[in-house]
Design an enzyme around this catalytic site. Sequence first.
Site, mmCIF file in Angstrom:
data_model
loop_
_atom_site.group_PDB
_atom_site.id
_atom_site.type_symbol
_atom_site.label_atom_id
_atom_site.label_comp_id
_atom_site.label_asym_id
_atom_site.label_seq_id
_atom_site.Cartn_x
_atom_site.Cartn_y
_atom_site.Cartn_z
ATOM 1 N N VAL A 134 7.788 50.368 -5.467
ATOM 2 C CA VAL A 134 6.563 50.401 -5.330
ATOM 3 C C VAL A 134 6.048 51.438 -4.199
ATOM 4 C CG1 VAL A 134 6.010 48.213 -6.336
ATOM 5 C CG2 VAL A 134 6.043 48.399 -3.884
ATOM 6 N N LEU A 172 13.757 58.845 -5.205
ATOM 7 C CA LEU A 172 12.444 59.290 -5.485
ATOM 8 C C LEU A 172 11.537 58.300 -4.433
ATOM 9 C CD1 LEU A 172 11.748 60.285 -8.902
ATOM 10 C CD2 LEU A 172 12.082 61.802 -7.234
ATOM 11 N N LYS A 173 11.823 57.111 -4.323
ATOM 12 C CA LYS A 173 11.087 56.232 -3.403
ATOM 13 C C LYS A 173 11.471 56.677 -2.182
ATOM 14 C CE LYS A 173 9.210 52.706 -1.511
ATOM 15 N NZ LYS A 173 7.864 52.798 -0.805
ATOM 16 N N VAL A 174 12.564 57.021 -1.619
ATOM 17 C CA VAL A 174 13.134 57.148 -0.296
ATOM 18 C C VAL A 174 12.748 58.584 0.215
ATOM 19 C CG1 VAL A 174 14.955 57.850 0.931
ATOM 20 C CG2 VAL A 174 15.095 55.646 -0.266
#
Length: 320
Positions: free
Chosen positions: A120, A169-171
């Site tokens: 998230v 993509l979260k990182v």
Amino acid sequence: MKVGFIGLGNVGGKLAGSLVRNGHDVTVLDLNEDLMQSFVERGATAGETPEQLMRDCEAVVTCLPSPAACAAVVEGENGLINGVSEGKIWMEMSTTDAEEIKRLGAMVNAAGGSAVECPVSGGCHRADTGNISIFAGCDRPTFERILPLLTTLGRRVLHTGELGTASTLKVLTNYLATANLLTCCEALVTAKAAGMDMNTAYEAMKISSGTSFVHETESQVILNGSRDISFTMDLVLKDIGLFQEIADRHNVPLEISPLMIDIFKDGIARFGERELSPNIIKRLEEATGLDIRAPGFPAEMTDDEPEEPGYEVIPTGLSR
């Protein structure tokens, strides 16, 4: 759908709260028994082990502080992998390493289940209201199966592709948020040193091309002095370290990222790994002797958007 939820910390507790608040059948598990009891009082069921949750539930969500913690829950003693059977779903909502999620996901898939990574983004205040954004990496049929659950947990849901894409993509987005935080800190301290009124400086940044989500949220609690966004320096260092590992793996010669890592290592050495992440500004406050607090800013962020049903986000230039 009967859902198990493992990890009731700053983010996980708020996500699990959205499920309970919206009437889902939820079984919770956490090392902190007081946190579990608070959910039981709100209508959830207390779980016993990750294996038991996976046997009893259709889907099990994990939201944990590190890749090591996730691995322990999946493949450790009484790990959830032992409860996986045909049709079961494991949903990993932590910020973790893409290669590790693919390794653990392959174990779940081999046992007949389906693995989904769904980290998230948007801050704890939006996790609390179900308005947070979610990245989901998995095959398309599994994504469509869990989309109703994801749109309860969050407002904007993006299917990123196969397992591993969402974690990457979260990182990446956490790296950008950290870069935003550091530049906001430098801008605010420099504005104070130049004799600017800090309330006016905040507004100038907010209405200009220099604004960002981080400025409009974290700069407020920085100026308040609380610095409370329920996120700590050790977690920032973990996330930007994961981003650097991705770049190293693909031979990308980053220049800003290594400096950011050094800054947070220094912040942890000075203030402790569990120090609130916006207090990275204390390095500059101590160097200049300046107090940049200003009146009228909140001690913590709250989401003023009403809770609404979520929806799938379609990438620009692509069709459903």
